[in-house]
Design a protein around this motif. Structure first.
Motif, PDB file in Angstrom:
ATOM      1  N   PHE B 194       4.172 -85.150 -78.747  1.00 35.16           N
ATOM      2  CA  PHE B 194       4.029 -83.965 -79.121  1.00 35.16           C
ATOM      3  C   PHE B 194       5.131 -83.917 -80.334  1.00 35.16           C
ATOM      4  CE2 PHE B 194       1.827 -82.270 -75.307  1.00 35.16           C
ATOM      5  CZ  PHE B 194       0.515 -82.558 -75.875  1.00 35.16           C
ATOM      6  N   TRP B 195       6.340 -84.355 -79.917  1.00 32.41           N
ATOM      7  CA  TRP B 195       7.498 -84.320 -80.763  1.00 32.41           C
ATOM      8  C   TRP B 195       6.908 -85.096 -81.946  1.00 32.41           C
ATOM      9  CZ3 TRP B 195      11.187 -81.181 -81.139  1.00 32.41           C
ATOM     10  CH2 TRP B 195      12.280 -81.468 -82.014  1.00 32.41           C
ATOM     11  N   GLY B 196       6.750 -86.307 -81.767  1.00 31.09           N
ATOM     12  CA  GLY B 196       6.058 -87.149 -82.922  1.00 31.09           C
ATOM     13  C   GLY B 196       5.112 -86.467 -83.974  1.00 31.09           C
ATOM     14  N   MET B 197       4.011 -85.833 -83.299  1.00 31.22           N
ATOM     15  CA  MET B 197       3.061 -85.171 -84.003  1.00 31.22           C
ATOM     16  C   MET B 197       3.764 -84.025 -84.818  1.00 31.22           C
ATOM     17  SD  MET B 197       0.352 -86.786 -83.130  1.00 31.22           S
ATOM     18  CE  MET B 197      -0.969 -85.383 -83.676  1.00 31.22           C
ATOM     19  N   HIS B 198       4.651 -83.395 -84.265  1.00 35.39           N
ATOM     20  CA  HIS B 198       5.537 -82.085 -84.822  1.00 35.39           C
ATOM     21  C   HIS B 198       6.086 -82.802 -85.917  1.00 35.39           C
ATOM     22  CE1 HIS B 198       9.803 -81.007 -84.584  1.00 35.39           C
ATOM     23  NE2 HIS B 198       9.169 -80.111 -85.509  1.00 35.39           N
ATOM     24  N   GLU B 199       7.054 -84.067 -85.951  1.00 36.51           N
ATOM     25  CA  GLU B 199       7.621 -84.807 -86.998  1.00 36.51           C
ATOM     26  C   GLU B 199       6.790 -84.973 -88.126  1.00 36.51           C
ATOM     27  OE1 GLU B 199      10.823 -85.476 -87.659  1.00 36.51           O
ATOM     28  OE2 GLU B 199      11.401 -84.102 -86.194  1.00 36.51           O
ATOM     29  N   ARG B 200       5.411 -85.576 -87.803  1.00 32.18           N
ATOM     30  CA  ARG B 200       4.419 -85.804 -88.579  1.00 32.18           C
ATOM     31  C   ARG B 200       4.039 -84.846 -89.459  1.00 32.18           C
ATOM     32  NH1 ARG B 200      -1.055 -87.418 -86.879  1.00 32.18           N
ATOM     33  NH2 ARG B 200      -2.176 -88.219 -88.953  1.00 32.18           N
ATOM     34  N   GLN B 201       3.823 -83.659 -88.632  1.00 35.19           N
ATOM     35  CA  GLN B 201       3.473 -82.413 -89.369  1.00 35.19           C
ATOM     36  C   GLN B 201       4.653 -81.804 -90.139  1.00 35.19           C
ATOM     37  OE1 GLN B 201       0.225 -81.411 -88.837  1.00 35.19           O
ATOM     38  NE2 GLN B 201       0.513 -79.977 -90.772  1.00 35.19           N
ATOM     39  N   LEU B 202       5.565 -82.177 -89.958  1.00 34.52           N
ATOM     40  CA  LEU B 202       6.812 -81.601 -90.732  1.00 34.52           C
ATOM     41  C   LEU B 202       6.825 -82.461 -91.878  1.00 34.52           C
ATOM     42  CD1 LEU B 202       9.303 -79.864 -90.403  1.00 34.52           C
ATOM     43  CD2 LEU B 202      10.355 -81.484 -89.581  1.00 34.52           C
ATOM     44  N   ARG B 203       6.724 -83.661 -92.011  1.00 38.50           N
ATOM     45  CA  ARG B 203       6.756 -84.107 -93.097  1.00 38.50           C
ATOM     46  C   ARG B 203       5.561 -84.058 -94.119  1.00 38.50           C
ATOM     47  NH1 ARG B 203       7.923 -88.690 -89.760  1.00 38.50           N
ATOM     48  NH2 ARG B 203      10.317 -89.087 -89.591  1.00 38.50           N
ATOM     49  N   ARG B 204       4.407 -83.925 -93.339  1.00 36.11           N
ATOM     50  CA  ARG B 204       3.227 -83.450 -94.194  1.00 36.11           C
ATOM     51  C   ARG B 204       3.611 -82.274 -94.896  1.00 36.11           C
ATOM     52  NH1 ARG B 204      -2.343 -84.199 -90.911  1.00 36.11           N
ATOM     53  NH2 ARG B 204      -2.428 -86.646 -90.937  1.00 36.11           N
ATOM     54  N   THR B 205       4.164 -81.317 -93.944  1.00 37.94           N
ATOM     55  CA  THR B 205       4.350 -79.812 -94.897  1.00 37.94           C
ATOM     56  C   THR B 205       5.475 -80.129 -95.999  1.00 37.94           C
ATOM     57  OG1 THR B 205       3.877 -78.967 -92.762  1.00 37.94           O
ATOM     58  CG2 THR B 205       5.050 -77.587 -94.322  1.00 37.94           C
ATOM     59  N   GLU B 206       6.313 -81.056 -95.628  1.00 38.23           N
ATOM     60  CA  GLU B 206       7.320 -81.120 -96.585  1.00 38.23           C
ATOM     61  C   GLU B 206       6.901 -81.755 -97.891  1.00 38.23           C
ATOM     62  OE1 GLU B 206      11.640 -81.440 -94.058  1.00 38.23           O
ATOM     63  OE2 GLU B 206      10.662 -83.219 -94.934  1.00 38.23           O
ATOM     64  N   ARG B 207       5.874 -82.748 -97.604  1.00 39.13           N
ATOM     65  CA  ARG B 207       5.455 -83.356 -98.633  1.00 39.13           C
ATOM     66  C   ARG B 207       4.477 -82.530 -99.622  1.00 39.13           C
ATOM     67  NH1 ARG B 207       3.987 -87.818 -96.069  1.00 39.13           N
ATOM     68  NH2 ARG B 207       1.686 -87.353 -95.892  1.00 39.13           N
ATOM     69  N   ALA B 208       3.704 -81.733 -98.962  1.00 42.27           N
ATOM     70  CA  ALA B 208       2.810 -80.708 -99.558  1.00 42.27           C
ATOM     71  C   ALA B 208       3.819 -79.658-100.361  1.00 42.27           C
ATOM     72  CB  ALA B 208       2.167 -79.985 -98.533  1.00 42.27           C
ATOM     73  N   THR B 209       4.769 -79.089 -99.758  1.00 41.20           N
ATOM     74  CA  THR B 209       5.523 -78.152-100.556  1.00 41.20           C
ATOM     75  C   THR B 209       6.433 -79.000-101.796  1.00 41.20           C
ATOM     76  OG1 THR B 209       6.468 -77.506 -98.401  1.00 41.20           O
ATOM     77  CG2 THR B 209       7.724 -76.869-100.118  1.00 41.20           C
ATOM     78  N   ASN B 210       6.868 -80.064-101.560  1.00 36.23           N
ATOM     79  CA  ASN B 210       7.259 -80.854-102.765  1.00 36.23           C
ATOM     80  C   ASN B 210       6.276 -81.276-103.840  1.00 36.23           C
ATOM     81  OD1 ASN B 210       9.742 -81.101-101.484  1.00 36.23           O
ATOM     82  ND2 ASN B 210       9.432 -83.049-100.449  1.00 36.23           N
ATOM     83  N   GLU B 211       4.958 -81.292-103.378  1.00 33.37           N
ATOM     84  CA  GLU B 211       3.892 -81.531-104.443  1.00 33.37           C
ATOM     85  C   GLU B 211       3.638 -80.217-104.935  1.00 33.37           C
ATOM     86  OE1 GLU B 211       0.674 -83.320-102.200  1.00 33.37           O
ATOM     87  OE2 GLU B 211       1.562 -85.201-102.160  1.00 33.37           O
ATOM     88  N   THR B 212       3.715 -79.177-104.279  1.00 31.36           N
ATOM     89  CA  THR B 212       3.124 -77.983-104.773  1.00 31.36           C
ATOM     90  C   THR B 212       4.557 -77.622-105.802  1.00 31.36           C
ATOM     91  OG1 THR B 212       2.269 -77.124-102.773  1.00 31.36           O
ATOM     92  CG2 THR B 212       3.031 -75.273-104.349  1.00 31.36           C
ATOM     93  N   LEU B 213       5.708 -77.622-105.567  1.00 31.73           N
ATOM     94  CA  LEU B 213       6.871 -77.451-106.322  1.00 31.73           C
ATOM     95  C   LEU B 213       6.877 -78.340-107.652  1.00 31.73           C
ATOM     96  CD1 LEU B 213       9.803 -77.226-103.779  1.00 31.73           C
ATOM     97  CD2 LEU B 213       8.623 -75.193-105.048  1.00 31.73           C
ATOM     98  N   ALA B 214       6.560 -79.458-107.487  1.00 31.72           N
ATOM     99  CA  ALA B 214       6.311 -80.343-108.408  1.00 31.72           C
ATOM    100  C   ALA B 214       5.137 -79.870-109.399  1.00 31.72           C
ATOM    101  CB  ALA B 214       6.097 -81.860-108.080  1.00 31.72           C
ATOM    102  N   TRP B 215       4.072 -79.623-108.796  1.00 32.34           N
ATOM    103  CA  TRP B 215       3.005 -79.058-109.637  1.00 32.34           C
ATOM    104  C   TRP B 215       3.425 -77.769-110.570  1.00 32.34           C
ATOM    105  CZ3 TRP B 215       0.314 -74.452-109.518  1.00 32.34           C
ATOM    106  CH2 TRP B 215      -0.951 -74.559-110.163  1.00 32.34           C
ATOM    107  N   MET B 216       3.914 -76.892-109.736  1.00 31.22           N
ATOM    108  CA  MET B 216       4.772 -75.707-110.315  1.00 31.22           C
ATOM    109  C   MET B 216       5.433 -76.078-111.490  1.00 31.22           C
ATOM    110  SD  MET B 216       5.038 -73.272-106.950  1.00 31.22           S
ATOM    111  CE  MET B 216       5.482 -71.535-107.900  1.00 31.22           C
TER     112      MET B 216
END
Lengths: 156, 377
Positions: B194-216
């Motif tokens: 679960f912790w691994g899944m949480h880390e994976r999700q965290l990274r995904r969220t960070e990546r999505a946030t970064n992509e959104t910021l880059a897009w913006m």
């Protein structure tokens, strides 16, 4: 004359032989620091004003006992309930226990109308009036009941 | 604005979904570790009272078997009987037998050991006989061996029972220990998963946030010159609400002819060079934007009209000094600019008016022959 002498000698022997028995289990020693006091059991028995029916797991039956609320007895003897008490019993058992503020403890002097003796684990015995939900088949749950009490020493 | 509005909902919806998943995995992971702790605590609670019950009985009433203590007093009575020479010893013998009787007269012994009741009766009988001296001391001592034998049987049997209880306890403890080990491993692995899944999700969220910021960020940039675009200009004005600002609109004169004569790549190159020049000239406190085509805008801090006037003047002068070639310029062989400017206090409403005023000033410069500037008052 000879018969009278023999008779007197026999009585003397009988009295002498019974004297130590009379000395046994007829008093209670109260020790408070340097002070030691002998209480005559008959005086202690006179204070016994509580009669209750309780289950004695060692006898496996209900018994009617008469005794003194132990907390009250301690207050009368020591002024207050000592933090711990050291007991010595007639069978040379020694133990120190605390938690005597609980009014559940009764110092028994009489059982089913008969005074306690050594063979009935007397002359003084500490029991709990209410044994709560404890398992009566496990005697180790009642191992703080004190039998054959000979002396009580306050430990402050 | 329409484009960004159409993009925003999916982005934020995705973020919310990602955050929800992130919290789910995190809570599952923490729950697993919490469950592991609870399991260990529960098992400890189970084991501890049992250990207390079996192994901490020394020094209290049942610490030593009552039968053992009773036997001890029977044997003392026997010793006294064997050496009895005075009647006074009788009282001691009686005392020992009384104690032996009291310690043997226990219900659990009577229930489980048939020899108990006869032994008690024998002690009773012998006590009376000894007191009355109706039995020879040696015979009495010998008779007491029956009681000793009974007590020894009780002791051995009680020890066996205690041994059995300890064995049962040990087996049970082993079973619980195995269960605890396996359960702990499973829960621990689940927790890690679960912790691994949480880390994976965290990274995904960070990546999505970064992509959104880059897009913006990209959405706010002019791809040709790298400077801000019209959206960035509006955003910056709103971000500096209440500040006195100067808005400078810059238009390249005859830019169409420049493209027609030198080609669009050269036109793009001119736009980039002009952007660099204007940025350098206006300084770090200013921000430059490309509004589209050959039109630029600049925002500068502007405490008074004179500062704005000076900025425009220097802009024109610097361009003239640079001498960018413009072969198709009708009256001049160099690139010239038409500039309109206005000073305003930054607000959404005032910006629209300021833009309009600066645009009109620029238009007047164009009408007046280009290559100049005007500050709208």
């Amino acid at each position: 004359m000879n018969v009278a002498k023999i008779s007197a000698a026999c009585w003397l022997i009988l009295i002498v032989s019974w004297l130590p028995i009379a000395a046994y289990a007829q008093d209670l020693t109260i020790i408070d620091g340097e002070k030691s006091q002998q209480l005559v059991l008959s005086d202690v028995k006179q204070q016994a004003d509580n009669t209750v029916t309780l289950f004695d797991p060692y006898q496996g039956r209900e018994v009617e006992v008469r005794g003194i609320e132990f907390r009250r007895f301690l207050v009368e003897q020591f002024g207050e309930v000592p933090p711990a008490l050291h007991f010595t019993t007639w069978d040379d058992y020694n133990v120190t226990l605390s938690g005597w503020e609980d009014p559940n403890w009764l110092m028994v002097v009489e059982e089913d109308g008969e005074p306690l003796t050594l063979r009935s684990r007397g002359p003084l015995r500490l029991v709990e009036r209410d044994i709560g939900t404890r398992d009566i088949a496990k005697l180790r749950e009642f191992n703080d009941w004190i039998w054959m009490i000979r002396s009580i020493e306050a430990q402050w | 604005m329409k484009e960004s509005e159409s993009l925003e909902p999916p982005v934020f919806w995705g973020k919310r979904k990602g955050r929800h998943r992130y919290l789910t995995w995190l809570s599952l992971s923490l729950s697993s570790f919490l469950a592991l702790m609870m399991l260990i605590t529960y098992e400890s609670r189970w084991v501890y009272p049992e250990i207390q019950g079996y192994f901490s009985q020394t020094g209290n009433l049942t610490g030593q078997q009552l039968a053992t203590r009773s036997r001890s007093y029977v044997q003392r009575a026997q010793e006294k009987l064997l050496v009895a020479s005075m009647p006074a010893d009788i009282s001691h013998i009686r005392h020992h037998l009384e104690l032996a009787y009291g310690l043997l007269d226990v219900d659990i012994y009577k229930q489980h050991y048939a020899c108990t009741t006869p032994s008690l009766a024998l002690v009773d009988e012998l006590t009376d006989l000894i007191e009355q001296q109706h039995i020879a001391p040696l015979d009495a001592a010998h008779s007491l061996f029956i009681v000793v034998e009974c007590l020894t049987d009780i002791e051995m049997s009680q020890l066996d029972r205690r041994g059995e209880a300890i064995n049962t306890f040990a087996t049970s403890t082993r079973r619980h220990s195995q269960m605890l080990t396996y359960s702990s491993m499973v829960i621990f692995v689940m927790g890690l998963l679960f912790w691994g899944m949480h880390e994976r999700q965290l990274r995904r969220t960070e990546r999505a946030t970064n992509e959104t910021l880059a897009w913006m960020k990209r959405a706010m940039r002019d791809p040709l010159t790298g400077i801000g675009n019209r959206s960035a200009l509006q955003q910056d004005v709103l971000a500096r609400a209440g500040e006195p600002l100067g808005l400078i609109l810059v238009d390249i004169d005859f830019f169409k002819q420049y493209n027609d004569s030198l080609g669009h790549p050269e036109g793009d190159q001119l736009l980039r060079r002009l952007a660099s020049l204007l940025e350098e000239q206006l300084g770090e406190g200013a921000k430059l934007y490309r509004l589209g085509g050959d039109e630029f805008a600049a925002l500068i801090s502007c405490p008074d009209d004179q500062a704005l006037f000076n900025a425009c003047d220097q802009l024109i002068a610097t361009l003239r000094r640079s001498g960018f070639k413009h072969p198709a310029h009708p009256g001049n062989q160099h690139v010239t600019l038409s500039v309109g400017a206005v000073r305003f206090v930054a607000m959404e409403v005032t910006f629209a008016h300021a833009y309009d005023a600066a645009d009109k000033a620029l238009y007047r410069v164009k009408i007046a022959g280009r290559d100049g500037f005007e500050v709208a008052l």
